[in-house]
Motif scaffolding. Sequence first.
Motif, short mmCIF file in Angstrom:
data_model
loop_
_atom_site.label_atom_id
_atom_site.label_comp_id
_atom_site.label_asym_id
_atom_site.label_seq_id
_atom_site.Cartn_x
_atom_site.Cartn_y
_atom_site.Cartn_z
N VAL A 34 0.82 -1.20 0.00
CA VAL A 34 0.00 0.00 0.00
C VAL A 34 0.86 1.26 0.00
CG1 VAL A 34 -0.19 0.12 2.52
CG2 VAL A 34 -2.01 1.07 1.10
N TYR A 35 2.11 1.16 0.47
CA TYR A 35 2.98 2.33 0.54
C TYR A 35 3.79 2.56 -0.73
CZ TYR A 35 1.82 2.52 5.47
OH TYR A 35 1.15 2.61 6.64
N PHE A 36 3.79 1.59 -1.63
CA PHE A 36 4.62 1.72 -2.83
C PHE A 36 4.25 2.96 -3.66
CE2 PHE A 36 6.13 0.80 -7.10
CZ PHE A 36 7.40 0.32 -6.86
N PRO A 37 2.96 3.24 -3.90
CA PRO A 37 2.63 4.44 -4.70
C PRO A 37 3.08 5.74 -4.04
CG PRO A 37 0.74 2.96 -4.54
CD PRO A 37 1.75 2.47 -3.57
N TYR A 38 3.16 5.76 -2.70
CA TYR A 38 3.59 6.98 -2.02
C TYR A 38 5.10 7.13 -2.05
CZ TYR A 38 -1.14 6.72 -0.17
OH TYR A 38 -2.51 6.64 -0.06
N MET A 39 5.81 6.05 -2.27
CA MET A 39 7.27 6.08 -2.30
C MET A 39 7.79 6.49 -3.67
SD MET A 39 9.91 2.86 -2.24
CE MET A 39 9.30 2.35 -3.84
#
Length: 412
Positions: free
Chosen positions: A111-116
């Motif tokens: 879930v954090y990949f797009p924010y990274m």
Amino acid sequence: FIDASHYPHQPGRELFERKRGLRSVSFLVPPNPDDPNVAAWTQEALELFPGDVYVDNGSSESRRPAFERYAFSVLLSLDARIPPPQVLESVAWSAVPILVFTVPHFINYTVYFPYMVGKFRPDRFSPSQAQGFLQAAHDDAVYVMQNSLMLVQDYFFFHYAQPFHQRVTQLAGRLCEDAALPEELRTDVFIAIYSGKTNFARRRAARETWLTVLEGRVSNPRPNRGLDAGIVTSYRFFVNAIGAGDPRDVASSPADDLLRAEADTFGDMVFLDAQEEYPIGNQGRMALHWIANHTSAAFVFKIDDDMYVRPIPLLRLLMRQQRAMMYWGFFERSGQVVRDPESAHFLPDDLFGHDGVFPPYARGAALAMSLDLVRLIVHFDRLGVLRRLKVEDASYGYFLWQLVSLGITSVS
């Protein structure tokens, strides 16, 4: 999960912390670009930023300088393999990957990949624009990208801890173990319900509502609309120790005789050799020991007695998960270690000296693990290898983090 990708040895948080807040940018380029756009961008990067351009000759060694010395890296060289090794290595070396969407290679690994990840459309990208964007970006944007990178590092570290052949062997062994059981002895999901000694009403409510669905096999439609043999479950309520009636026995309480009668009536209770306490780390750890010795279920699903469950969609969801190295739930990925001595969750530095943040863990209200992970935790706990926590849900993530760090298992 079963892919042959390799995640480099992660150098630890020190490298990440040294880069926090920095905006240095590298450009990883292919030796002979086939795409005209990539060729033009490569030429521009060489002209404007010659000291920050690195050629990817296909080896990790050629790519490492583009990541290790920089906080961000524009990946103009990117394999078609999913996940691309350039992305894995960039994350491992604490460089936020910047991607240009010339090919459809984007996947939400977590879930954090797009924010990274930094994302540019080809028609709006140039090396100078990428450099300018990062230099002008708001501090909050850089903070979000870099902190998300740290969380994605945890995911990849857990996911690819073991070499591919070991992951395949562990999964195949678990599948063979399941297949070897006679059909009449098969159990798919074991449900562990943690309960307080005096929570009679909660246990009764569960028995009279959602647990009734488990009395028969739960149908499990296949993608081809056929039906398998159904999902087989079993369950137990786990309650702390009851005393012998001696007033000096700290395990004794006025409810003990009622608990014995309840256990005789329903036959679904396990009394653990743990005292009533909060947090319930010992109760959770001892429950895992009992489960490891008393079930062959593929999955262990743990909940608290104040949870109402919809068994059919939940069980069908679990049955679609991998049969080994699986840890499932609603994850806390930045849980702060409590240092306030007045708090029930207080942990001193000598008990838990990590970096002030717990390793990722599934919140305790409801979580699941494949049986192989439960058995590994119990085995190495018996050997005295694992450090323990009194915080129940965080302790499972901490146990698994230790096993991953020792190279004993991967965790998805």
